[in-house]
Enzyme design. Sequence first.
Site, PDB file in Angstrom:
ATOM      1  N   GLU A  44       1.011  12.642  -9.490  1.00  0.00           N
ATOM      2  CA  GLU A  44       2.307  11.973  -9.388  1.00  0.00           C
ATOM      3  C   GLU A  44       2.392  10.838 -10.401  1.00  0.00           C
ATOM      4  O   GLU A  44       1.363  10.264 -10.786  1.00  0.00           O
ATOM      5  CB  GLU A  44       2.503  11.371  -7.990  1.00  0.00           C
ATOM      6  CG  GLU A  44       2.603  12.372  -6.868  1.00  0.00           C
ATOM      7  CD  GLU A  44       2.762  11.703  -5.502  1.00  0.00           C
ATOM      8  OE1 GLU A  44       2.991  12.437  -4.529  1.00  0.00           O
ATOM      9  OE2 GLU A  44       2.654  10.457  -5.412  1.00  0.00           O
ATOM     10  N   LYS A  52       2.751   7.151 -11.603  1.00  0.00           N
ATOM     11  CA  LYS A  52       2.421   5.839 -11.025  1.00  0.00           C
ATOM     12  C   LYS A  52       3.466   4.849 -11.533  1.00  0.00           C
ATOM     13  O   LYS A  52       3.420   4.412 -12.681  1.00  0.00           O
ATOM     14  CB  LYS A  52       1.015   5.388 -11.422  1.00  0.00           C
ATOM     15  CG  LYS A  52       0.601   4.108 -10.706  1.00  0.00           C
ATOM     16  CD  LYS A  52      -0.784   3.646 -11.087  1.00  0.00           C
ATOM     17  CE  LYS A  52      -1.228   2.489 -10.210  1.00  0.00           C
ATOM     18  NZ  LYS A  52      -0.247   1.395 -10.110  1.00  0.00           N
ATOM     19  N   ARG A  85       5.453  -2.220  -4.380  1.00  0.00           N
ATOM     20  CA  ARG A  85       5.077  -1.305  -3.284  1.00  0.00           C
ATOM     21  C   ARG A  85       5.956  -1.615  -2.073  1.00  0.00           C
ATOM     22  O   ARG A  85       6.075  -2.764  -1.637  1.00  0.00           O
ATOM     23  CB  ARG A  85       3.604  -1.488  -2.939  1.00  0.00           C
ATOM     24  CG  ARG A  85       3.045  -0.470  -1.938  1.00  0.00           C
ATOM     25  CD  ARG A  85       2.866   0.896  -2.567  1.00  0.00           C
ATOM     26  NE  ARG A  85       2.256   1.847  -1.654  1.00  0.00           N
ATOM     27  CZ  ARG A  85       0.948   2.131  -1.637  1.00  0.00           C
ATOM     28  NH1 ARG A  85       0.118   1.526  -2.479  1.00  0.00           N
ATOM     29  NH2 ARG A  85       0.471   3.031  -0.797  1.00  0.00           N
ATOM     30  N   ARG A 143       3.587  -4.817   0.079  1.00  0.00           N
ATOM     31  CA  ARG A 143       2.174  -4.447   0.195  1.00  0.00           C
ATOM     32  C   ARG A 143       1.401  -5.487   0.999  1.00  0.00           C
ATOM     33  O   ARG A 143       0.492  -5.168   1.745  1.00  0.00           O
ATOM     34  CB  ARG A 143       1.590  -4.315  -1.210  1.00  0.00           C
ATOM     35  CG  ARG A 143       0.083  -4.169  -1.256  1.00  0.00           C
ATOM     36  CD  ARG A 143      -0.394  -4.092  -2.688  1.00  0.00           C
ATOM     37  NE  ARG A 143      -1.844  -4.193  -2.749  1.00  0.00           N
ATOM     38  CZ  ARG A 143      -2.593  -3.554  -3.619  1.00  0.00           C
ATOM     39  NH1 ARG A 143      -2.036  -2.759  -4.495  1.00  0.00           N
ATOM     40  NH2 ARG A 143      -3.898  -3.707  -3.634  1.00  0.00           N
ATOM     41  N   GLU A 191       7.694   3.051  -4.002  1.00  0.00           N
ATOM     42  CA  GLU A 191       7.714   1.971  -4.993  1.00  0.00           C
ATOM     43  C   GLU A 191       9.169   1.672  -5.348  1.00  0.00           C
ATOM     44  O   GLU A 191       9.934   2.585  -5.689  1.00  0.00           O
ATOM     45  CB  GLU A 191       6.954   2.423  -6.242  1.00  0.00           C
ATOM     46  CG  GLU A 191       6.486   1.317  -7.123  1.00  0.00           C
ATOM     47  CD  GLU A 191       5.100   0.792  -6.769  1.00  0.00           C
ATOM     48  OE1 GLU A 191       4.665  -0.167  -7.413  1.00  0.00           O
ATOM     49  OE2 GLU A 191       4.459   1.346  -5.843  1.00  0.00           O
ATOM     50  N   PHE A 232       6.840   8.351  -2.175  1.00  0.00           N
ATOM     51  CA  PHE A 232       5.714   9.267  -2.417  1.00  0.00           C
ATOM     52  C   PHE A 232       4.956   9.648  -1.154  1.00  0.00           C
ATOM     53  O   PHE A 232       4.046  10.462  -1.204  1.00  0.00           O
ATOM     54  CB  PHE A 232       4.749   8.734  -3.482  1.00  0.00           C
ATOM     55  CG  PHE A 232       4.254   7.330  -3.279  1.00  0.00           C
ATOM     56  CD1 PHE A 232       3.379   7.018  -2.262  1.00  0.00           C
ATOM     57  CD2 PHE A 232       4.672   6.321  -4.135  1.00  0.00           C
ATOM     58  CE1 PHE A 232       2.909   5.733  -2.094  1.00  0.00           C
ATOM     59  CE2 PHE A 232       4.205   5.020  -3.980  1.00  0.00           C
ATOM     60  CZ  PHE A 232       3.316   4.725  -2.951  1.00  0.00           C
ATOM     61  N   LYS A 239      -6.232   6.804  -9.513  1.00  0.00           N
ATOM     62  CA  LYS A 239      -5.245   6.460 -10.539  1.00  0.00           C
ATOM     63  C   LYS A 239      -5.853   6.578 -11.941  1.00  0.00           C
ATOM     64  O   LYS A 239      -7.049   6.360 -12.135  1.00  0.00           O
ATOM     65  CB  LYS A 239      -4.681   5.058 -10.308  1.00  0.00           C
ATOM     66  CG  LYS A 239      -5.694   3.936 -10.306  1.00  0.00           C
ATOM     67  CD  LYS A 239      -5.027   2.621  -9.897  1.00  0.00           C
ATOM     68  CE  LYS A 239      -6.058   1.504  -9.778  1.00  0.00           C
ATOM     69  NZ  LYS A 239      -5.464   0.240  -9.319  1.00  0.00           N
TER      70      LYS A 239
END
Length: 585
Positions: free
Chosen positions: A248, A250, A255, A270, A300, A341, A424
Site C-alpha cells: 500500500e 505510505k 494518522r 496516533r 491517514e 487502510f 515500511k
Amino acid sequence: MDFSDVASYFSRMEETTKRLELTSILAELFKRSGDDLKKLVYLVQGKLMPDYLGIELGLSDKLIIKSLSKASGRSEEDINRIFSRLGDLGSTAEEISSSGIQRPLLKESLTVDYVYNQLIKISGYTGHGSIKTKMDAYIDLLINSGPMEIKYITRIITGKLRLGVADSTILDGLIEAFSEKKYADDIETAYNFHPDLGYIAENLMMGNINELLNAGPVPLIPFKVMLAERLQSISDIRNKMGHNASYEYKYDGLRTQLHFLKGGIKIFSRGLEETTSSFPDIVQNFKSYYSFDSCIIDGESVPYNPETGELYPFQMVSKRRGRKYELTEKTREVPIVMFIFDILYLNGKSLVNLPYPERRSILEKNFKENEYFKLAKRIVSDDEHDIMKFFERSIEEGCEGIVAKSNGIDSIYRAGARGWLWIKFKRDYQSELSDSLDLVVVGAFDGHGRRKGTFGALLLACYNSKDDTFETVCKLGSGFTDEMLSEMPRLLGDKIVEKKPARVNSSMEPDHWIYPSLVLEIRGAEITVSPVHTCAMNIIEKGSGLALRFPRLIKPRDDKKPEDATTTNEIIEMYKAQKKVIEKS
C-alpha cells in the site's frame, strides 16, 4: 488510604532508577490501596483520567504562587525567589509548608479520595469566578497537607510528577500485585485496545481476567495503532514476508482513527488525543456518505488540492490542530482527504482477529470512494519489478513510500505493536540512511558565538521498549533555523530538570537535563559504533553503543509521544541493514 502514605511511596520511587525496584514499590502500593486503586493509578500517572478524555486542571504556576502567597502571608516576590532557587514548584510548596502556614483547628483527613476529589473539582471549575475557586481549592489542600504531601500534590497539578514510571511499568506493577506473569501479553493487548490504566487496574483487582483476555476495540474509545517495522530493500521485504504480501502507499499525513456510534463521531490522533473539533469536514462528510450502526476505521488524513488531486505535505494538517478560531477558513484553505487502510469494527462486531485480506475486503465492500474518503492504493504482487514500479509511483504522487502487509492467516490487527506483519519501505540506500529517525530530546548544551543565550545543541535518545528507558544516540546541532533556535528555550524551558531523569540512560553530561517529552524527526548519514552513546550498549560491540552520524533536524513530531520514538531494536536493524548494503557495494 492516607495520602501521606502515598507520598512516602512516591519519595521511595524518586530515589531509584531501577525498573524492577520501581515495579515492586508500585505493586506494594497497589496492594494497600483497596477501593482507592483506580484513583491512585491515575494519580501515579500524574493524571485524573485517561488522556483521551482531555481533563486539564487549569491551575498555572502563577496562580499556585499567588495561592502560596495568600496562605503563607509571604510576598509573591519572595516565593518566586524560592522557586528560582529550587527550580520546582512542588519543592517550593514543600518549603513554604515547612516554614509555617496558618492551619485549621480541625484539619480534613487527607485521604486519596479527598485529594482526588479536590483535584477533580479544580479541573471542573470554569467561567466567571473560577480562578478564585480553583485557588481556594488548592489552598484547602495546602493547609490540610504536610510538606511532603503538598509537594507531590503540586507536582500533579503542574503536570510534573515525574516519578520515572511509564505506563508499561505501572502495568507490570498491577500484574505483580493482582495477576500472573503468564497473562502479561494479554493484559498489555487489552490496554492497547482500551488505554485506561484505571480500567485495567479495576478489572485486575476484581479478578475479571476474562474481561481483559477478551478485550477488543470499543467505539469512541481510542486504541493504540498498529505500527510497521522497516527494511531497506524490496528483496528483504519479500523474503521476510514469505513472498505473500500486499503493498500500500505510505501517505504523508496525520494518522487518524475514526469512531462512529449511533450518529456520533470521534476522531483521535496516533497519540490518543481527540481531534474531532479540528476536522468538522471529515465529520460532516462521513455522515453524508456512509450509514452504519457503528464502525472504527484506521487511516491517514492528508491535505490536498481538490482541483488537481495533488497531495500536500504533512505539516499543512498541523495548521488546523488546536485552532478554535478561523477553523472554517483553515478548512477551506487546507482540505483533507482521509485514506482508509484498515477497519477494526463494523456494526457491533470486532474485526481485529480477521486476517488482513479479509479486513481489506470488508473495507472495499462497505466504503465507496468519494472526494473526501479513499482507500489506500494497493497491489498484491510478488514481482520485484512491479513492486518497485508501485513504489516509484507512490513517490511521484507525493507519498513517503510503501508499506508491505502480510496476507498470512496470522495477519490480525495488533494494536500498539510494531511487528513484521507490516513493513515500511521509504527509499533505496544511497549516500545516507534510507529512513529518518524519531528521537527524544533528553538534554541541551549551551550555545556559543551566534548561538549564545540559547541552546547550541540537543542530546537525543531512542526508546528502549524492553527496559522502558531512553538511550542516547546523537548530539544534534544542525538543521535549525534561527527562529527554531530562539524557540527552543521556550519549548523546553519547563522540561528542564535538576538531575538526570530516571528513565534516561546517558554517559554524556549535558549543560541541562530535559525531561523526555519532545520528539524530533532526524535524518543522518549513517549509524556507527560509538563508545560515547548508550543506544544498544554492548550488543554490537562490547563497551560501545550505536550513534547517528551527521544528524540534522527535519521537523518536530508533536503527534508522537516519547514512547513512540524509534526504538533501540529498530536502530540495531538499521545498522545491520546498512552494513549489509555497504558490504554488497
